[in-house]
Design an enzyme around this catalytic site. Structure first.
Site, PDB file in Angstrom:
ATOM      1  N   GLY A  22       6.111  -9.427  -6.270  1.00 19.60           N
ATOM      2  CA  GLY A  22       6.426  -9.149  -7.674  1.00 19.60           C
ATOM      3  C   GLY A  22       5.547  -7.992  -8.110  1.00 19.60           C
ATOM      4  O   GLY A  22       4.361  -7.951  -7.762  1.00 19.60           O
TER       5      GLY A  22
ATOM      6  N   ASP B 212       3.387   0.028  -6.682  1.00 17.41           N
ATOM      7  CA  ASP B 212       2.453  -0.921  -7.308  1.00 17.41           C
ATOM      8  C   ASP B 212       1.020  -0.658  -6.828  1.00 17.41           C
ATOM      9  O   ASP B 212       0.070  -0.712  -7.611  1.00 17.41           O
ATOM     10  CB  ASP B 212       2.849  -2.363  -6.964  1.00 17.41           C
ATOM     11  CG  ASP B 212       4.277  -2.659  -7.367  1.00 17.41           C
ATOM     12  OD1 ASP B 212       4.734  -2.076  -8.368  1.00 17.41           O
ATOM     13  OD2 ASP B 212       4.940  -3.459  -6.672  1.00 17.41           O
TER      14      ASP B 212
ATOM     15  N   ALA C 257       2.017  12.819  -6.129  1.00 18.92           N
ATOM     16  CA  ALA C 257       2.157  12.457  -7.540  1.00 18.92           C
ATOM     17  C   ALA C 257       1.598  13.562  -8.425  1.00 18.92           C
ATOM     18  O   ALA C 257       0.777  14.376  -7.992  1.00 18.92           O
ATOM     19  CB  ALA C 257       1.419  11.153  -7.813  1.00 18.92           C
TER      20      ALA C 257
HETATM   21  P1  ADP Z   1       7.776   3.493  -5.719  1.00 20.83           P
HETATM   22  O1  ADP Z   1       7.372   2.517  -4.654  1.00 20.83           O
HETATM   23  O2  ADP Z   1       7.500   2.999  -7.099  1.00 20.83           O
HETATM   24  O3  ADP Z   1       9.148   4.075  -5.541  1.00 20.83           O
HETATM   25  P2  ADP Z   1       6.715   5.938  -4.558  1.00 20.83           P
HETATM   26  O4  ADP Z   1       7.659   5.760  -3.416  1.00 20.83           O
HETATM   27  O5  ADP Z   1       6.812   7.203  -5.341  1.00 20.83           O
HETATM   28  O6  ADP Z   1       6.751   4.726  -5.588  1.00 20.83           O
HETATM   29  O7  ADP Z   1       5.245   5.804  -3.960  1.00 20.83           O
HETATM   30  C1  ADP Z   1       4.125   5.725  -4.789  1.00 20.83           C
HETATM   31  C2  ADP Z   1       3.014   6.524  -4.184  1.00 20.83           C
HETATM   32  O8  ADP Z   1       2.692   6.006  -2.884  1.00 20.83           O
HETATM   33  C3  ADP Z   1       3.337   8.000  -3.995  1.00 20.83           C
HETATM   34  O9  ADP Z   1       3.063   8.733  -5.179  1.00 20.83           O
HETATM   35  C4  ADP Z   1       2.401   8.357  -2.839  1.00 20.83           C
HETATM   36  O10 ADP Z   1       1.114   8.647  -3.326  1.00 20.83           O
HETATM   37  C5  ADP Z   1       2.361   7.080  -2.023  1.00 20.83           C
HETATM   38  N1  ADP Z   1       3.359   7.153  -0.940  1.00 20.83           N
HETATM   39  C6  ADP Z   1       4.666   6.810  -0.993  1.00 20.83           C
HETATM   40  N2  ADP Z   1       5.284   7.066   0.188  1.00 20.83           N
HETATM   41  C7  ADP Z   1       4.339   7.587   0.996  1.00 20.83           C
HETATM   42  C8  ADP Z   1       4.335   8.063   2.366  1.00 20.83           C
HETATM   43  N3  ADP Z   1       5.430   8.042   3.134  1.00 20.83           N
HETATM   44  N4  ADP Z   1       3.165   8.515   2.863  1.00 20.83           N
HETATM   45  C9  ADP Z   1       2.029   8.527   2.131  1.00 20.83           C
HETATM   46  N5  ADP Z   1       1.974   8.100   0.843  1.00 20.83           N
HETATM   47  C10 ADP Z   1       3.108   7.643   0.280  1.00 20.83           C
END
Ligand code: ADP
Length: 330
Positions: free
Chosen positions: A22, A272, A243
Site C-alpha cells: 500500500g 513510494d 526527478a
Molecule cells: P512511480 O513508481 O510513482 O511511477 P517512478 O517510476 O517515476 O515513480 O520512480 C520514482 C523514482 O525512482 C524516480 O524518480 C527515480 O529516482 C527512481 N527510479 C525509478 N526507476 C528507476 C530505474 N530504472 N533506475 C534507477 N532509479 C529509478
C-alpha cells in the site's frame, strides 16, 4: 492491504509469498527505516490479514496505535503477477474492504497524540470511497490547523476514479499542499482546467528536439501554475530519468537529478520509496538538492530490490549504491 506475490502467470496457480503493501504503508516503512518517528492512520479488518498488516508496520517501527479495526469488513488484498521481466500486473480486491471504509474519526485519533511535522497523503485514499475522501480531507484540515507540512503524492489510479473525478478533489486540495509529488502526466489533474490540460499533454505523438522542447515548456508552465496556486514545491518523478523539483526559491530554476543507475529487478514501489527519501531529507533540514539526492537513492534501492518496501535502506545503508560490482560488506 495484504499482498500476495506470485512468480509467473497467476492463472497457472503455484505458490505465492505473503506480505503487505500500500502506497502510504510503503512510505511509512521507508521513513521508519531511515530513523524517523512515523505514525500510520488507516483501517484494517478485524481479521488475521489485518493482524499481519499491523504487525508488519509495528515490526518496522511504525506507530499504529491510531489504526482502526473494522469488524464489518475484510482487510484489502492485492495480487502481484510478474508477467514479464519488465511487466507486473497488479490485481486489487479492496472494494468494500476495511481500508476503503476509512472514516474521518480514525484520522482524528491519529492526530490526537501529537500533531506531526509532516502529513503525507496520496491521491489513492480519496478515490476509495466518500468516507475515505472525507477522512483524507479531515487530515488535511487538521494538518493545516496544527501547522504540519502537507505532502501529497498524486498517485492517480485510473481503475478507482476518472480523471475528472480526481481533478475535482485534487484541485481543491492543491492550495493546502506544501510538497506536491507527481509524474508529469499527473500534474494536469491538479490544475483548474484538469483533464483538458491532460489531453493536451498526451496529444498527437511527435518526436525530435522540437517536441522535447515543447514538452519541457509545458511541464514548466504546469509546475509554475501549481506554484501560483500556493504549492510550496512541485517534485516530478520521471522513472529511470530521475526527478525534477520546481520551487519559488530555487536560485537557478528547476533542479534536475538523474536517477541513480542500478540493475532494476522490480519497479513497483519506486515512487513510494522516492517519497520516503525526499521527506526524510526534508525532515533533516536538507535543501532541495539534498532532498532529491536522497529520493533518487531510495527510489533506486526500491527498483533494485524485490517487493514494495522490503529493500528500503536504513540510514547506514544509503551509501551502498555507489559500491562497485562484487563488493562484499563484512
Ligand atoms: P512511480 O513508481 O510513482 O511511477 P517512478 O517510476 O517515476 O515513480 O520512480 C520514482 C523514482 O525512482 C524516480 O524518480 C527515480 O529516482 C527512481 N527510479 C525509478 N526507476 C528507476 C530505474 N530504472 N533506475 C534507477 N532509479 C529509478
Amino acid at each position: 492491504m495484504v499482498a500476495l506475490r506470485g512468480s509467473g502467470p497467476l492463472k497457472l496457480g503455484g505458490t505465492m509469498q505473503v506480505s503487505v503493501a500500500g502506497a502510504e504503508s510503503n512510505v511509512a516503512i521507508g521513513l521508519a527505516r531511515l530513523g524517523h518517528a512515523v505514525r500510520w492512520a488507516g483501517a484494517v479488518g478485524d481479521d488475521e490479514a489485518g493482524a499481519l498488516v499491523l504487525r508488519t508496520l509495528r515490526a518496522e517501527g511504525v506507530e499504529v496505535s491510531g489504526a482502526a479495526l473494522d469488524p464489518g469488513a475484510p482487510t484489502g488484498l492485492l495480487l502481484f503477477e510478474p508477467r514479464l521481466p519488465e511487466v507486473t500486473r497488479v490485481h486489487y480486491y479492496r472494494a468494500g474492504s476495511a481500508g476503503s471504509r476509512l472514516t474521518a474519526d480514525a484520522v482524528e485519533d491519529a492526530f490526537a497524540a501529537a500533531p506531526p511535522r509532516v502529513l503525507h497523503l496520496t491521491g489513492i485514499t480519496p478515490a476509495l470511497s466518500a468516507t475515505a475522501r472525507s477522512a483524507a480531507a479531515r487530515a488535511l484540515r487538521l494538518a493545516r490547523g496544527h501547522g504540519s507540512l502537507v505532502c501529497l503524492d498524486v498517485n492517480f489510479r485510473a481503475r478507482l476514479w476518472t480523471a475528472e473525478e480526481a481533478t475535482a478533489v485534487l484541485r481543491e486540495w492543491v492550495p493546502s499542499v506544501d510538497v506536491l509529488i507527481a509524474s508529469d502526466d499527473e500534474l494536469p489533474l491538479c490544475l483548474p482546467d484538469g483533464p483538458a490540460a491532460r489531453d493536451g499533454a498526451t496529444g498527437p505523438p511527435t518526436t525530435g528536439p522540437a517536441a522535447a522542447g515543447a514538452a519541457a515548456a509545458e511541464l514548466d508552465a504546469r509546475a509554475e501554475a501549481l506554484l501560483d496556486l500556493g504549492v510550496g514545491e512541485v517534485v516530478v518523478k520521471r522513472g529511470a530519468a530521475g526527478a525534477t523539483v520546481f520551487g519559488r526559491d530555487l536560485p537557478d530554476g528547476p533542479l534536475h537529478r538523474p536517477a541513480t543507475p542500478v540493475r532494476a529487478v522490480d519497479a513497483v514501489g519506486a515512487g513510494d520509496a522516492f517519497v520516503a527519501g525526499y521527506l526524510s531529507a526534508l525532515l533533516d533540514g536538507e535543501g532541495p538538492a539534498g532532498r532529491l539526492e536522497r529520493a533518487v537513492t531510495t527510489g533506486a534501492f526500491a527498483v533494485a530490490s524485490h517487493g514494495d518496501w522490503e529493500g528500503a535502506p536504513t540510514r547506514a545503508e544509503l551509501g551502498m549504491l555507489g559500491a562497485p560490482p562484487g563488493t562484499v560488506v563484512r
